[in-house]
Every structure is written in structure tokens, then in C-alpha cells.
Design a protein around this motif. Sequence first.
Motif, PDB file in Angstrom:
ATOM      1  N   GLN A 290       0.857  -1.183   0.000  1.00  0.00           N
ATOM      2  CA  GLN A 290       0.000   0.000   0.000  1.00  0.00           C
ATOM      3  C   GLN A 290       0.892   1.232   0.000  1.00  0.00           C
TER       4      GLN A 290
ATOM      5  N   GLU B  87      -2.207   3.610  -3.559  1.00  0.00           N
ATOM      6  CA  GLU B  87      -2.395   2.448  -4.403  1.00  0.00           C
ATOM      7  C   GLU B  87      -2.156   1.199  -3.568  1.00  0.00           C
TER       8      GLU B  87
ATOM      9  N   GLU C 299      -6.560   1.740  -6.991  1.00  0.00           N
ATOM     10  CA  GLU C 299      -6.388   3.097  -6.506  1.00  0.00           C
ATOM     11  C   GLU C 299      -7.187   3.197  -5.217  1.00  0.00           C
TER      12      GLU C 299
ATOM     13  N   THR D 223      -1.953  -3.164  -3.578  1.00  0.00           N
ATOM     14  CA  THR D 223      -1.837  -4.411  -4.325  1.00  0.00           C
ATOM     15  C   THR D 223      -2.212  -5.543  -3.377  1.00  0.00           C
TER      16      THR D 223
ATOM     17  N   LYS E   8      -4.503  -4.646  -8.472  1.00  0.00           N
ATOM     18  CA  LYS E   8      -3.995  -3.327  -8.100  1.00  0.00           C
ATOM     19  C   LYS E   8      -5.182  -2.368  -8.051  1.00  0.00           C
TER      20      LYS E   8
END
Length: 147
Positions: free
Chosen positions: A89, A136, A122, A138, A120
Amino acid sequence: MLDNAPRGTICIEDIEIGMVRSLRKQVTDRDIEMFAEISTDRNPVHLDDDYAHDTIFGGRIAHGMLTAGLISAVIGEQLPGHGTVYLGQSLKFLAPVRPDDMVLAEVEVVEIDHSKRRVKMETRCIVNGKKVLVGEATVLAPSRKFD
């Protein structure tokens, strides 16, 4: 106050680019006090009105990581949801969150690697129409298939 967002799991097979999930929560004095207790971050800018008044913020603010935790709640409870493994993050704090602010935490799918089950997203938190945090994430999404 926390809105009643849907809970559960969206498996990697059903995740699509552009999917968005969110929650709204009003950050209370109790939330800030509890976060200070749990994290051991007792910076007076979060807890002491007199001290905080003389800072660049002009008053008390919530811990940035308390706000970021709302993103974790959306990821862990809604998208992808239960069974998700957080891999990373990034965060950028744009403005303070104050006691009694209503925070909208949102995640939006921007990339999917089906072969690795990686998603992924936003991430953002918004107060009164203004972004206060962006980043962002993941994650490793759950799958209906067994490895």
C-alpha cells in the motif's frame, strides 16, 4: 457511525477493472483515543486541544493511519473481501481529518493479473468532497479454484 456496506468476498474470477467499493465513517474522539491506545502513538496533536491549537493544523487531527485503516476495511470486507491478502500500500496524505469528519474511503480496481491473482487498486479517502488521502494497494485476491 459506519454505513452498512455489503460484506463478503468477490473472487478473482469476478473482479473487473473499474469496480469500486466504499464505506463512510464518522471519525469520533473515541476512535482517535482508541487508536492512540492501540498504536501507542500519543502525539498531542491528536489528543490535546491546547497543544493542537498552536500547530499548523489549528486543532486536533486524527492519526493518518487511522484514516488509512478505513481503506483496509473496504479491501478486507468488500473488494476483494474475506480471504484477501494485502501485499502493499502506498499512501499520500493531502489534508488532515478532524474529529467528527465523515470520511468516504474508496477503492477502485485498476489492474488485474489473473495468473497471479493480483489486483492493483487506486485508494482514496474523501472528506466534504476533498481528497485527504490517496494511494495504491496491491492485493492477492481469493479464488474459487484450488491451487
